[in-house]
Design a protein around this motif. Structure first.
Motif, PDB file in Angstrom:
ATOM      1  N   CYS A  78       9.218   5.993  -2.877  1.00 13.43           N
ATOM      2  CA  CYS A  78      10.326   5.365  -3.572  1.00 13.43           C
ATOM      3  C   CYS A  78      10.012   3.888  -3.755  1.00 13.43           C
ATOM      4  O   CYS A  78       9.002   3.393  -3.254  1.00 13.43           O
ATOM      5  CB  CYS A  78      11.638   5.523  -2.800  1.00 13.43           C
ATOM      6  SG  CYS A  78      11.651   4.767  -1.159  1.00 13.43           S
ATOM      7  N   ARG A  83      15.605   2.919  -3.264  1.00 15.74           N
ATOM      8  CA  ARG A  83      15.231   3.662  -2.061  1.00 15.74           C
ATOM      9  C   ARG A  83      16.406   3.879  -1.114  1.00 15.74           C
ATOM     10  O   ARG A  83      17.310   3.054  -1.019  1.00 15.74           O
ATOM     11  CB  ARG A  83      14.123   2.916  -1.329  1.00 15.74           C
ATOM     12  CG  ARG A  83      14.528   1.535  -0.837  1.00 15.74           C
ATOM     13  CD  ARG A  83      13.314   0.740  -0.425  1.00 15.74           C
ATOM     14  NE  ARG A  83      13.717  -0.546   0.161  1.00 15.74           N
ATOM     15  CZ  ARG A  83      12.874  -1.529   0.402  1.00 15.74           C
ATOM     16  NH1 ARG A  83      11.592  -1.395   0.108  1.00 15.74           N
ATOM     17  NH2 ARG A  83      13.298  -2.645   0.947  1.00 15.74           N
ATOM     18  N   CYS A  87      10.483   2.859   2.077  1.00 17.95           N
ATOM     19  CA  CYS A  87       9.228   3.473   1.652  1.00 17.95           C
ATOM     20  C   CYS A  87       8.101   2.441   1.601  1.00 17.95           C
ATOM     21  O   CYS A  87       8.319   1.288   1.248  1.00 17.95           O
ATOM     22  CB  CYS A  87       9.383   4.104   0.263  1.00 17.95           C
ATOM     23  SG  CYS A  87      10.616   5.409   0.195  1.00 17.95           S
ATOM     24  N   SER A  92      10.017   4.605  -8.202  1.00 17.35           N
ATOM     25  CA  SER A  92      11.161   5.463  -8.508  1.00 17.35           C
ATOM     26  C   SER A  92      11.468   5.544  -9.997  1.00 17.35           C
ATOM     27  O   SER A  92      12.200   6.432 -10.426  1.00 17.35           O
ATOM     28  CB  SER A  92      12.405   4.957  -7.773  1.00 17.35           C
ATOM     29  OG  SER A  92      12.196   4.912  -6.385  1.00 17.35           O
TER      30      SER A  92
END
Length: 238
Positions: A78, A83, A87, A92
């Motif tokens: 992500c 997120r 991450c 994303s």
């Protein structure tokens, strides 16, 4: 089987061998399609005499979102500000669309393999399905509810039934969502004996056009709506 119970095997349940993640990025690479079909071929060959029902992917739509948008499920990819966890890698904005594209290609190729080489049972795919209700009876919320269905279910069902992504997805995601070649579209269309659904809850949908005004968007922002079930979870992480 002696008790009259028929096994139903799922080939992929939000997992992938680590070696494939390390070698070429797993589902981010088109190589995953070929490897998945080879894996399915082995399963069909070795267990097909005992298994008549196969599911290629479990909750394929949730897999793409959780694994590559919010990072809430493996492989935990992500990017900020979308997120749900911290991450260490990912993007994303486009990865969920890319891996879903590869899921569909892998699914279709697997189904065609089964039909052509092993056909003595059934094969399909499973999706997570919410029941969406408009937050109000306004035209805006009603249209937003249709968008929610297009993005959550139409993302996979429209290619499987009609050969392409929903128009609203292509419009809102733009060049971040891959395109199918004519041959790919033809192979994906109709590639199922059944469609499996996992359903747990009802969600209320409210129109949120402001999401489309941001320069950086993920799948959820492309939906341009507020999903009441997701509101607390997503806002609390920002």
């Amino acid at each position: 089987m002696e008790a009259g119970i028929q096994p139903h095997v799922t080939l992929n349940h939000i997992d992938l061998p680590l070696i494939l993640e390390d070698e070429y990025g797993g589902w981010l690479s088109r190589k995953s399609v070929k490897d998945f079909v080879a894996f399915a071929d082995v399963c069909f060959r070795e267990f097909g005499d005992r298994v008549l029902h196969w599911t290629t992917f479990n909750e394929a739509n949730l897999y793409a979102l959780g694994g590559y948008d919010t990072g809430s499920s493996p492989p935990g990819r992500c990017s900020s500000p979308f997120r749900m966890i911290n991450c260490s890698r990912g993007d994303s904005t486009y990865e969920p669309y890319l891996v879903a594209h590869h899921f569909l290609l892998a699914h279709a190729s697997t189904v065609r393999l089964y039909w052509g080489k092993y056909k003595h049972g059934s094969v399909g795919i499973n999706l997570l399905a919410f029941w969406f209700e408009p937050y109000t009876n306004t035209i805006q919320d009603v249209k937003a509810t249709q968008r929610a269905n297009d993005f959550y279910l139409g993302w996979f069902l429209n290619p499987l039934v009609n050969g392409d992504y929903p128009d609203i997805m292509k419009k809102n995601a733009g060049n971040r969502i891959p395109t199918f070649t004519k041959l790919e579209s033809e192979r994906i269309k109709g590639s199922f004996d059944f469609l499996g659904i996992n359903h747990y809850t009802t969600l209320y949908i409210k129109d949120n056009p402001n999401d489309l005004e941001t320069d950086t968007r993920d799948v959820y922002a492309d939906m341009a709506l507020i999903c009441m079930y997701l509101l607390h979870d997503r806002k609390s992480q920002k």
